[in-house]
Write an enzyme that holds these catalytic residues in place. Structure first.
Site, PDB file in Angstrom:
ATOM      1  N   ARG A  59       0.821  -1.203   0.000  1.00  0.00           N
ATOM      2  CA  ARG A  59       0.000   0.000   0.000  1.00  0.00           C
ATOM      3  C   ARG A  59       0.864   1.264   0.000  1.00  0.00           C
ATOM      4  NH1 ARG A  59      -4.402   2.961   3.616  1.00  0.00           N
ATOM      5  NH2 ARG A  59      -5.634   3.548   1.810  1.00  0.00           N
ATOM      6  N   HIS A  63       0.584   4.329  -2.671  1.00  0.00           N
ATOM      7  CA  HIS A  63       0.396   5.730  -2.282  1.00  0.00           C
ATOM      8  C   HIS A  63       1.528   6.592  -2.807  1.00  0.00           C
ATOM      9  CE1 HIS A  63      -2.685   5.588   1.230  1.00  0.00           C
ATOM     10  NE2 HIS A  63      -3.030   4.821   0.233  1.00  0.00           N
ATOM     11  N   ASP A  64       2.735   6.081  -2.714  1.00  0.00           N
ATOM     12  CA  ASP A  64       3.882   6.844  -3.193  1.00  0.00           C
ATOM     13  C   ASP A  64       3.709   7.173  -4.678  1.00  0.00           C
ATOM     14  OD1 ASP A  64       6.325   8.113  -3.162  1.00  0.00           O
ATOM     15  OD2 ASP A  64       7.412   6.297  -3.725  1.00  0.00           O
ATOM     16  N   GLY A  69       4.367  10.795  -8.411  1.00  0.00           N
ATOM     17  CA  GLY A  69       5.128   9.674  -8.961  1.00  0.00           C
ATOM     18  C   GLY A  69       5.836   8.908  -7.856  1.00  0.00           C
ATOM     19  N   ASP A  71       8.392   8.555  -5.912  1.00  0.00           N
ATOM     20  CA  ASP A  71       9.557   9.379  -5.577  1.00  0.00           C
ATOM     21  C   ASP A  71       9.828   9.375  -4.079  1.00  0.00           C
ATOM     22  OD1 ASP A  71       7.421  10.823  -4.601  1.00  0.00           O
ATOM     23  OD2 ASP A  71       8.234  12.768  -5.197  1.00  0.00           O
ATOM     24  N   SER A  73       8.037  10.265  -1.742  1.00  0.00           N
ATOM     25  CA  SER A  73       7.467  11.404  -1.001  1.00  0.00           C
ATOM     26  C   SER A  73       6.684  10.904   0.212  1.00  0.00           C
ATOM     27  CB  SER A  73       6.576  12.254  -1.907  1.00  0.00           C
ATOM     28  OG  SER A  73       5.556  11.468  -2.495  1.00  0.00           O
ATOM     29  N   ASN A  91      -3.357   8.388   7.086  1.00  0.00           N
ATOM     30  CA  ASN A  91      -2.132   7.949   7.771  1.00  0.00           C
ATOM     31  C   ASN A  91      -2.316   6.716   8.653  1.00  0.00           C
ATOM     32  OD1 ASN A  91      -3.482   8.907  10.029  1.00  0.00           O
ATOM     33  ND2 ASN A  91      -2.574  10.932   9.817  1.00  0.00           N
ATOM     34  N   PRO A 158      -7.286   7.915  -4.830  1.00  0.00           N
ATOM     35  CA  PRO A 158      -8.679   7.518  -5.056  1.00  0.00           C
ATOM     36  C   PRO A 158      -9.356   7.184  -3.721  1.00  0.00           C
ATOM     37  CG  PRO A 158      -7.151   5.798  -5.798  1.00  0.00           C
ATOM     38  CD  PRO A 158      -6.314   6.988  -5.434  1.00  0.00           C
ATOM     39  N   HIS A 188      -5.879  -5.789  -2.856  1.00  0.00           N
ATOM     40  CA  HIS A 188      -6.724  -5.879  -1.658  1.00  0.00           C
ATOM     41  C   HIS A 188      -6.932  -7.315  -1.191  1.00  0.00           C
ATOM     42  CE1 HIS A 188      -8.418  -1.560  -2.373  1.00  0.00           C
ATOM     43  NE2 HIS A 188      -7.232  -1.565  -1.812  1.00  0.00           N
ATOM     44  N   THR A 189      -6.203  -8.233  -1.754  1.00  0.00           N
ATOM     45  CA  THR A 189      -6.157  -9.593  -1.202  1.00  0.00           C
ATOM     46  C   THR A 189      -5.335  -9.603   0.097  1.00  0.00           C
ATOM     47  OG1 THR A 189      -5.472 -11.881  -1.622  1.00  0.00           O
ATOM     48  CG2 THR A 189      -4.104 -10.208  -2.622  1.00  0.00           C
ATOM     49  N   ASP A 241      -9.968  -9.579   3.127  1.00  0.00           N
ATOM     50  CA  ASP A 241     -10.065 -10.902   2.517  1.00  0.00           C
ATOM     51  C   ASP A 241      -9.760 -11.861   3.671  1.00  0.00           C
ATOM     52  OD1 ASP A 241      -8.927 -13.294   1.377  1.00  0.00           O
ATOM     53  OD2 ASP A 241      -8.287 -12.219  -0.412  1.00  0.00           O
ATOM     54  N   ASP A 248      -3.551 -13.994  -3.205  1.00  0.00           N
ATOM     55  CA  ASP A 248      -4.242 -14.895  -4.139  1.00  0.00           C
ATOM     56  C   ASP A 248      -5.391 -14.140  -4.814  1.00  0.00           C
ATOM     57  OD1 ASP A 248      -6.262 -14.709  -2.248  1.00  0.00           O
ATOM     58  OD2 ASP A 248      -5.806 -16.632  -1.326  1.00  0.00           O
TER      59      ASP A 248
END
Ligand code: HEM
Ligand SMILES: *[C@@H]1O[C@H](CO)[C@@H](O)[C@H](O)[C@H]1NC(C)=O
Ligand SMILES: *[C@@H]1O[C@H](CO)[C@@H](O)[C@H](O)[C@H]1NC(C)=O
Ligand SMILES: *[C@@H]1O[C@H](CO)[C@@H](O)[C@H](O)[C@H]1NC(C)=O
Length: 316
Positions: A59, A63-64, A69, A71, A73, A91, A158, A188-189, A241, A248
């Site tokens: 994750r 997010h990065d 991009g 980077d 951050s 956070n 998103p 999201h598995t 999950d 999977d």
């Protein structure tokens, strides 16, 4: 040439794709030949102690890449009046930064000032998936680290309430297709979600329905017991999950059963193209694995930085 440059600049202004640096598979072959194994060992060591780390690393990389991009951050600390991404709204769900710091420390002692934090994170995300039983892939390297991180920019991520057109727009602004959207959502598995990320689907959804009608009623009832309307349990939530530490294709099966936490994941059934892909990945672990690896390489190749940080938490 000038026309192409102008076009690229225009593209990068109108989309969120920064003009990046070229990546290559053999980037550190001469300057830090053990870079990959150093990262892998650092990740492995901590994953053996804590099985929630792979989800966190995957994750964190997502997010990065979605903000400025890939980077690194996301790794910067807040300084003075500037609140960094890591202290911004989502956070609570980011953790395991120390795994990246450990890898960086080991790399600095072997090849100082050479391997970017953004590359470490891209490699760590790949290793996290592989260590959870998922596919592996070769990571192109040579990302640079950025010098800016702003909490306000996490609003560009998103939202779990997004519908299919909002998801498509968020991904296409970063050069990612609907195929990439469906494949990457399979991430999201792994992992956990707090109640706040799906609370609006299970209480007072709208004036005619208490729960989101796109969610299976028995699943909604179960979630209501974990996340009551006046929730007193700090950090309450559930895994996305049931096999949340195994990488999977279960997540796609759950989408088909209408037993997934986020409206954004369920929304993949609302367009013909994405729906077909959900069926395909639900029925073939192999098709999912191949597509996931391909889309991860694409997502992790959105570059944007300028330097190789010495410490992943602070700019040079
Ligand atoms: C498509 C848009 C996406 C949305 C709206 C979204 C949203 C979310 C939300 C709301 C959470 C739970 C946060 C919390 O409440 O703690 C979450 C967790 C997670 N997401 Fe996504 N996500 C998206 C795409 C992705 C992608 C592309 C990946 C990686 C390929 C990813 C990997 C993860 C992982 C592994 C977790 C679990 C984190 C943990 O347990 O530490 N997500 N996501
Ligand atoms: C997370 O962000 C919220 C603002 O949305 C803030 O109130 C909270 O203190 C932050 N938490 C951490 C651990 O930084
Ligand atoms: C998605 O949401 C946006 C913003 O609320 C809306 O304008 C759009 O019509 C919605 N699209 C679909 C396919 O529901
Ligand atoms: C409530 O949501 C359902 C499903 O999205 C929709 O069909 C219905 O029209 C909504 N009702 C109102 C009043 O918005």
């Amino acid at each position: 040439m000038a026309v192409i440059a102008a076009l690229l600049i225009t593209l990068s202004i109108f989309s969120l794709i920064p003009l990046g640096n070229a990546l290559s598979l053999n980037y550190y072959d001469k300057t830090c030949p053990d870079a990959e194994s150093i990262v892998t060992n650092a990740v492995k060591k901590e994953v053996m102690k804590d099985r929630t780390i792979p989800a966190a690393l995957l994750r964190m990389h997502f997010h990065d890449c979605f903000i400025r991009g890939c980077d690194a951050s996301v790794l910067l600390n807040s300084v003075g009046k500037n609140t960094a991404e890591k202290d911004g709204p989502p956070n609570g769900s980011l953790h395991a930064f120390y795994v990246i710091d450990n890898a960086k420390q080991a790399l600095e002692s072997q090849c100082p000032g050479t391997v970017s934090c953004a590359d470490i994170l891209a490699l760590a995300a790949r290793d996290a998936v592989a260590l959870s039983g998922g596919p592996t892939w070769d990571v192109p390297k040579g990302r640079k680290d950025g010098r800016t991180s702003k909490a306000s920019e996490t609003a560009q991520l998103p939202s779990p309430t997004f519908n299919i057109s909002q998801l498509q727009q968020s991904f296409s602004q970063r050069g990612l297709s609907l195929d990439d959207l469906v494949a990457l959502t399979g991430g999201h598995t792994l992992g956990f979600s707090h109640c706040s990320s799906f609370q609006s689907r299970i209480h007072n959804f709208n004036s005619t329905n208490d729960i989101d009608p796109s969610m299976h009623p028995s699943f909604a009832a179960k979630l209501k017991s974990i996340c009551p309307i006046h929730n007193k349990v700090k950090n309450a939530g559930t895994t996305m999950d049931p096999s949340s530490t195994t990488f999977d294709n279960t997540h796609y099966k759950l989408i088909l059963q209408r037993k997934t936490l986020f409206a954004s994941d369920q929304a993949l059934l609302t367009s013909p193209k994405t729906k077909d892909l959900v069926y395909k990945f639900a029925s073939s672990q192999e098709a999912f694995s191949k597509a996931f690896a391909k889309s991860m390489i694409k997502m992790s190749s959105i570059t944007g930085g300028q330097e190789v940080r010495k410490n992943c938490k602070v700019v040079n």
